[in-house]
Enzyme design. Structure first.
Site, PDB file in Angstrom:
ATOM      1  N   GLY A  15      43.477  33.491  30.516  1.00 12.29           N
ATOM      2  CA  GLY A  15      44.590  32.889  31.223  1.00 12.29           C
ATOM      3  C   GLY A  15      44.241  32.622  32.668  1.00 12.29           C
ATOM      4  O   GLY A  15      43.072  32.490  33.026  1.00 12.29           O
ATOM      5  N   CYS A  16      45.236  32.550  33.513  1.00 17.03           N
ATOM      6  CA  CYS A  16      45.042  32.259  34.935  1.00 17.03           C
ATOM      7  C   CYS A  16      44.093  33.266  35.572  1.00 17.03           C
ATOM      8  O   CYS A  16      44.297  34.471  35.475  1.00 17.03           O
ATOM      9  CB  CYS A  16      46.385  32.288  35.645  1.00 17.03           C
ATOM     10  SG  CYS A  16      46.279  32.058  37.425  1.00 17.03           S
ATOM     11  N   PHE A  17      43.047  32.771  36.238  1.00 14.29           N
ATOM     12  CA  PHE A  17      42.075  33.696  36.804  1.00 14.29           C
ATOM     13  C   PHE A  17      42.606  34.484  37.992  1.00 14.29           C
ATOM     14  O   PHE A  17      42.025  35.499  38.362  1.00 14.29           O
ATOM     15  CB  PHE A  17      40.743  33.018  37.153  1.00 14.29           C
ATOM     16  CG  PHE A  17      40.806  31.723  37.929  1.00 14.29           C
ATOM     17  CD1 PHE A  17      41.830  31.416  38.788  1.00 14.29           C
ATOM     18  CD2 PHE A  17      39.775  30.795  37.776  1.00 14.29           C
ATOM     19  CE1 PHE A  17      41.845  30.226  39.501  1.00 14.29           C
ATOM     20  CE2 PHE A  17      39.783  29.587  38.479  1.00 14.29           C
ATOM     21  CZ  PHE A  17      40.823  29.309  39.352  1.00 14.29           C
TER      22      PHE A  17
END
EC number: 1.8.4.11
Length: 217
Positions: free
Chosen positions: A50-52
């Site tokens: 997902g979002c880093f």
């Protein structure tokens, strides 16, 4: 590998796709791939989940983790920008490259935290973040990492930890391109930003609560 319990953390209805809009003034940089450095006994793990911003913030909490770099990997386009990766056309995933000391924290323990802090059963999606760039994937740097990851997934499956099948891919590590500077250590510098406040902060708090023995002093 010892059996571990997995904690499923809450997800919130805010997408990190908005981060491009919140950083319009930042000029994209041309990135160069990182070469794995295992000097001084350090090892490297590369995870996409997902979002880093989320994964970076979480792994920076752990004792034995020397550094975490947010970036792009798994695709074919060299030197991608955030805007290009966000289009879903590059094949790259948002990922983090974690340099760690195996004498303090093992690859298996990193996997435990990885699976506890994202949903490995949703294909190309984490919460409201949708697209192949948000897929769940482990990029292994050695046969030992590959075997550990596959065994861990098999263990979770056998234990029926999740009600749906795990879709996390296990793939060989390829070129890793660091993201633009404004993405690095984003959470610690932007805790008041809405996505950080509503999505990342609860995850960090739960990691601090449930993995107390693994935290930096």
């Amino acid at each position: 590998m010892k059996k571990v319990s997995v904690l499923i953390l809450a997800f919130f209805g805010i997408a990190c796709q908005s981060k491009a809009k919140e950083n319009k003034a930042v000029t994209a940089q041309t990135n160069q791939p990182i070469k794995m450095n295992t000097q001084d006994g350090m090892e490297v793990a590369t995870f996409a989940g997902g979002c880093f911003w989320c994964t970076e913030a979480i792994f920076l909490e752990l004792d034995g983790v020397k550094s975490v770099v947010s970036g792009y990997t798994g695709g074919a386009r060299p030197n991608p920008t955030y805007e290009q990766v966000s289009s879903g056309a590059t094949g790259h995933a948002e990922a983090t490259e974690i340099t760690f000391d195996p004498a303090k924290i093992s690859f298996g323990e990193l996997l435990e935290v990885f699976f506890a802090t994202h949903d490995p059963t949703t294909l190309n999606r984490q919460g409201n973040d949708i697209g192949t760039q948000y897929r769940s994937e482990i990029f292994y740097h050695s046969n030992a990492q590959k075997q550990t990851a596959e065994d861990y997934i098999a263990q979770l499956t056998a234990a029926k930890t999740y009600s749906n099948p795990i879709v996390t891919k296990v793939s060989p590590a390829v070129a890793f391109y660091p993201a633009e500077n404004y993405h690095q250590n984003y959470y610690n510098q932007n805790k008041g930003q809405s996505y950080c406040h509503y999505v990342i902060t609860p995850k960090v708090k739960k990691v601090r609560e449930h993995f107390k023995d693994k935290l930096k002093k």
